[in-house]
Design an enzyme around this catalytic site. Structure first.
Site, PDB file in Angstrom:
ATOM      1  N   GLY A  49       0.901  -1.243  -0.329  1.00  0.00           N
ATOM      2  CA  GLY A  49      -0.010   0.047  -0.078  1.00  0.00           C
ATOM      3  C   GLY A  49       0.853   1.228  -0.029  1.00  0.00           C
ATOM      4  O   GLY A  49       1.785   1.305   0.810  1.00  0.00           O
ATOM      5  N   ALA A  50       0.896   2.032  -0.867  1.00  0.00           N
ATOM      6  CA  ALA A  50       1.736   3.242  -1.124  1.00  0.00           C
ATOM      7  C   ALA A  50       1.941   3.898  -0.043  1.00  0.00           C
ATOM      8  O   ALA A  50       3.191   3.783   0.499  1.00  0.00           O
ATOM      9  CB  ALA A  50       1.191   4.142  -2.354  1.00  0.00           C
ATOM     10  N   GLN A 200      -5.917  -8.364  -2.843  1.00  0.00           N
ATOM     11  CA  GLN A 200      -5.682  -7.411  -1.712  1.00  0.00           C
ATOM     12  C   GLN A 200      -7.467  -7.329  -1.536  1.00  0.00           C
ATOM     13  O   GLN A 200      -7.756  -6.857  -0.331  1.00  0.00           O
ATOM     14  CB  GLN A 200      -5.418  -6.252  -2.291  1.00  0.00           C
ATOM     15  CG  GLN A 200      -3.712  -6.165  -2.334  1.00  0.00           C
ATOM     16  CD  GLN A 200      -3.182  -6.522  -3.580  1.00  0.00           C
ATOM     17  OE1 GLN A 200      -3.993  -7.380  -4.782  1.00  0.00           O
ATOM     18  NE2 GLN A 200      -1.945  -5.994  -4.116  1.00  0.00           N
ATOM     19  N   ASP A 241      -1.125   5.085  -6.708  1.00  0.00           N
ATOM     20  CA  ASP A 241       0.548   4.871  -5.997  1.00  0.00           C
ATOM     21  C   ASP A 241       1.335   5.759  -6.672  1.00  0.00           C
ATOM     22  O   ASP A 241       2.387   6.153  -5.906  1.00  0.00           O
ATOM     23  CB  ASP A 241       0.928   3.486  -6.612  1.00  0.00           C
ATOM     24  CG  ASP A 241       0.297   2.317  -5.942  1.00  0.00           C
ATOM     25  OD1 ASP A 241      -0.964   2.008  -6.223  1.00  0.00           O
ATOM     26  OD2 ASP A 241       0.878   1.768  -5.135  1.00  0.00           O
TER      27      ASP A 241
HETATM   28  C1  LIG Z   1      -3.785   3.627  -0.518  1.00  0.00           C
HETATM   29  S1  LIG Z   1      -3.124   3.383  -2.058  1.00  0.00           S
HETATM   30  C2  LIG Z   1      -2.635   1.749  -2.102  1.00  0.00           C
HETATM   31  C3  LIG Z   1      -2.385   1.445  -3.475  1.00  0.00           C
HETATM   32  O1  LIG Z   1      -1.435   0.451  -3.180  1.00  0.00           O
HETATM   33  C4  LIG Z   1      -1.634  -0.857  -3.753  1.00  0.00           C
HETATM   34  O2  LIG Z   1      -0.703  -1.628  -4.323  1.00  0.00           O
HETATM   35  P1  LIG Z   1      -0.022  -2.997  -3.522  1.00  0.00           P
HETATM   36  O3  LIG Z   1      -1.126  -3.475  -2.606  1.00  0.00           O
HETATM   37  O4  LIG Z   1       0.812  -3.586  -4.614  1.00  0.00           O
HETATM   38  O5  LIG Z   1       1.058  -1.962  -2.729  1.00  0.00           O
HETATM   39  C5  LIG Z   1      -2.784  -0.560  -4.590  1.00  0.00           C
HETATM   40  O6  LIG Z   1      -2.182   0.008  -5.796  1.00  0.00           O
HETATM   41  C6  LIG Z   1      -3.592   0.439  -3.814  1.00  0.00           C
HETATM   42  O7  LIG Z   1      -4.219   1.453  -4.590  1.00  0.00           O
END
Ligand SMILES: CSC[C@H]1O[C@H](OP(=O)(O)O)[C@H](O)[C@@H]1O
Length: 355
Positions: A49-50, A200, A241
């Protein structure tokens, strides 16, 4: 207070991360003692999560400083090595780069002492508090915009991936808007994309919504179009992101197709993102680095292969949605609906409030 996935242990001076790879059925915490542990945890998506990986990387710098002071090492070279290691952990979310820059700002003059540790800890705390406050402001701006367009009727929303407390310091971005609407009694249902291949949505977003009795319906990613056509979805709301200066937005793979589907069904497609997501150095989304994850994460599930062993795999973790497909970007300082809003944001680093 919503779920927390990142905990600093002040007594042991270690970082504890809720292992998101095994949620929702196991609640395991992983302890990080140094920057190497933190970089490995980010790369393996223990934490993801970014904003959450940005905050975790900030703790990685704090751990590097603690180790340097303990071992009487030269502080600055260790912090610079830690920065390099952490920034390489995952390439797409710009928060990593910005929080590391923030942590190292002014650190070159610091001597290797306990004073430095408390200085860096106060910086991490500030990043954490700012993210938490941003999310509540994003929640208010997003909820107001959606209610203004959909009247006071409770809303049917569709979301992708996880943008909640597990992806941020707490409360969430797109999920922060959903939490805010729930507080206002304005959620009828949330369609949650499972979000293959890391799931997720199924494993993390459903877990968060279930814990707070927010009504949701889990769907496979391929059901999103039918849900829009048959289930009266009022809006699609996702996270981000990295956002380029023209509004092109990188987010979890599958986001771009949702934007195209939303346009086809004349449904607002909205992005929720703190200002730290904007990368003004990029004129457009073409240059956003898109992480490709290991093939195993796509073709093996629960240790069971779900494809031929030699299957060729393409596993990008993100895609880019051109700004023209986006109805609104909700930030902590207001709503962006046009290139003019983006240009004002870029000039003043705060968007024009178009509420
Ligand atoms: C609060 S934005 C979180 C953003 O990050 C996720 O990616 P990942 O699970 O690969 O880190 C996803 O793009 C979400 O929108």
């Amino acid at each position: 207070m919503s779920l927390r996935a990142i905990e600093w242990d002040e007594h042991k001076e270690t970082l504890k991360l809720l292992d998101q790879r095994v949620l929702p059925h196991q609640s395991n915490w992983i302890e990080c003692l140094n920057e190497e542990d933190v970089a490995a945890a980010i790369a393996a998506m223990v934490v993801r999560g970014a904003p959450a990986i940005g905050l975790t990387a900030a703790y990685g710098i704090l751990l590097a400083a603690i180790q340097a002071v303990k071992n009487h090492e030269a502080l600055w070279p260790r912090l610079k090595r830690a920065e390099k290691m952490l920034i390489a952990a995952r390439p797409t979310a710009v928060h990593l780069q910005f929080t590391l820059e923030e942590m190292l700002k002014g650190a070159e003059q610091l001597e290797d002492s306990d004073k430095t540790i408390s200085y860096l800890l106060s910086k991490v705390r500030k990043i954490e508090q700012e993210d938490s406050l941003s999310n509540r402001n994003i929640g208010a701006h997003g909820a107001n915009w959606l209610q203004k367009r959909r009247g006071k009727q409770p809303l049917v929303l569709l979301t992708h991936c996880n943008t909640g407390a597990l992806a941020t310091a707490d409360f969430g971005t797109a999920l922060g808007i959903i939490r805010t609407l729930q507080e206002r009694g304005s959620i009828s249902n949330v369609f949650v994309d499972e979000t293959r291949p890391y799931l997720q949505g199924a494993r993390l977003t459903a877990y968060e919504l279930e814990a707070e009795n927010i009504p949701y319906t889990l769907i496979t990613d391929s059901m999103a179009a039918a849900a829009m056509r048959l289930k009266k979805v009022d809006a699609v709301i996702v996270g981000a992101d990295r956002i380029a200066s023209n509004g092109d937005t990188a987010n979890k793979i599958g986001t771009y197709s949702l934007a195209v589907l939303a346009k086809a069904h004349q449904i607002p497609f909205c992005v929720a993102a703190p200002l730290a997501t904007f990368d003004w150095s990029l004129p457009s989304g073409e240059k956003i680095p898109i992480e490709e994850r290991p093939a195993e994460e796509m073709v093996i599930w629960n240790k069971t292969p779900i494809a031929p062993q030699n299957a060729r795999v393409w596993n990008p973790a993100f895609d880019v949605t051109p700004f023209e497909w986006i109805s609104a970007i909700f930030t902590e300082e207001g709503v962006i609906e046009s290139i003019a809003d983006l240009e004002r944001l870029h000039q003043r680093n705060t968007p024009s409030i178009t509420m």
